[in-house]
Design a protein around this motif. Structure first.
Motif: not given
Length: 445
Positions: A221-249
């Motif tokens: 469970r700890s391994r799955i939670a760690r993998e999920m955090h890495d995948i979701v955190s990375h992806s959402l951070t990139v998506m939020v950053t790109l979405a903010d940049g897209s909205a600004a431009t």
């Protein structure tokens, strides 16, 4: 939970329900094992009824003993019967002491009564210990010998007429009977204790098995939670950053905004693919057979350039440098990939003002060193000192390879993540391993 018929006090099953203890062979033995009070009552009756009746008959015989002797005999017999019924299993030493007293009181004055002593030695060997049984046997030999000589003295004084006046012969006969009872008890007691030890060991092993299963579940469970955090955190951070940049431009540069949204979609698809790949190993083989992509390997160091390109598309100026031979261990590759991914995600989140982010992966002398350094202002990265789940996950990954992790402000400014991991494949000698060139040129992505 029921008790084992052959071994009272031990469960018939343990956690998991797979342990089945052996049963005594035969219906009769099972019946007596399940009804110990009935067994003790019959044994008590087998001793008390004929002995008590014989003593009463002596009182009305042609040559009755004195009244005080008859009363002492009847009291001793009753006490011995009660002791057999109540103490045979629980307090065998107390039963032995009472049997000694009965032997000294009853036998010398006209009634041979060593039956309680035989039962006491048997109970001491079965419900006590082998050492206690032999100590009880030695004491019983002394008591029966003394009782024989008391009988000879009583006969010489004319008090009673015992069954025999030869004390050594009586003592030797008693010794043989006591030895037989002790040997039978020791044999049965050792078998019982050995079986109880096996049952206890099986119970401990079953409990340890279930504990290991629970620990393995917690680790997974700890391994799955760690993998999920890495995948979701990375992806959402990139998506939020790109979405903010897209909205600004979007108003002044629609094409650039559309390109950024395309990157958002690509990042989301990649995140879904990573999650399917990670969770695919948890599916049943039959369910995963129709989706081989769900069982694809996890990303490794070969996927680092693609990872860096995603962050560049999100606006993070990343430079990747790799030094040394390739890493052969796929698990170690995944660990390096996740460390770089988490460090870059934190840099994208907290080091938005960075002009340069350097990622260096060095593999030499059985050690893998990972450095992720940005030149942003220290204030923008101060939130990382709280040690969130990302840093905890990186430390756990590094600890699996006996390495170290350092995360903190850089020497001048910015933030630095430094990890060292041991490569066991490179650490142990390999005669057939291909030669490596330590002077391989650096590769800049």
């Amino acid at each position: 939970m029921t008790e084992a018929p052959i071994s009272p006090g031990y469960p018939a099953s343990v956690v998991g329900g797979e342990l089945r203890l052996p049963k005594p062979p035969g219906v009769i033995r099972q019946f007596w094992a399940r009804h110990p009070w009935l067994t003790d009552s019959l044994i008590t009756a087998l001793y008390f009824v004929p002995t008590f009746a014989g003593t009463i008959a002596l009182l009305f015989g042609s040559d009755p003993p004195p009244a005080w002797i008859a009363v002492a005999q009847l009291v001793a017999i009753a006490v011995a019967a009660a002791a057999i019924l109540l103490l045979r299993r629980r307090e065998p030493w107390l039963l032995v002491a009472i049997a000694w007293l009965v032997c000294l009181v009853v036998y010398p004055f006209g009634s041979t009564d060593v039956f309680p002593l035989l039962l006491a030695l048997y109970a001491l060997a079965v419900y006590g210990s082998t050492r206690a049984a032999w100590i009880g046997f030695a004491g019983s030999v002394v008591v029966t010998t003394a009782s024989s000589y008391i009988a000879v003295w009583a006969h010489a004084g004319g008090t009673v007429a015992p069954f025999g006046a030869d004390a050594p012969a009586s003592a030797s006969q008693f010794t043989v009977l006591l030895l037989i009872a002790t040997l039978i008890g020791v044999t049965v007691g050792n078998q019982r204790r050995y079986l109880n030890a096996l049952i206890s060991r099986a119970h401990d092993l079953a409990r340890e098995r279930d504990q290991q299963a629970q620990l393995a579940t917690a680790v997974e469970r700890s391994r799955i939670a760690r993998e999920m955090h890495d995948i979701v955190s990375h992806s959402l951070t990139v998506m939020v950053t790109l979405a903010d940049g897209s909205a600004a431009t979007a108003a002044r540069d629609p094409e650039r905004a559309a390109d950024a949204m395309q990157h958002v979609a690509d990042t989301g698809r990649a995140a879904l693919a990573d999650m399917r790949r990670m969770l695919g190993v948890l599916a049943e083989p039959a369910a995963a057979a129709g989706h081989p992509e769900e069982l694809a390997p996890q990303p490794g160091t070969a996927a680092l350039p693609v990872l860096v390109e995603r962050f560049r598309a999100a606006g993070l100026p990343v430079q990747l440098t790799t030094v040394g031979p390739p890493i052969l261990d796929s698990n170690l590759q995944l660990t390096v990939y996740r460390i770089v991914q988490e460090a870059l995600t934190n840099a994208l989140r907290y080091a938005a003002t960075a002009h340069r982010v350097d990622v260096t992966v060095e593999h030499a002398d059985g050690v893998v060193r990972v450095d992720v350094i940005d030149d942003a202002a220290v204030a923008s990265t101060s939130e990382l000192t709280s040690g969130g789940k990302g840093l905890v996950g990186m430390r756990e990954r590094v600890a699996l390879y006996g390495g170290t992790l350092e995360a903190g402000p850089g020497p001048q400014r910015g933030w630095r993540v430094h990890a060292e991991l041991r490569d066991e494949e490179r650490s142990r000698p390999q005669s057939d391993a291909p030669a490596t060139n330590p002077d391989d040129p650096e590769e800049d992505a």
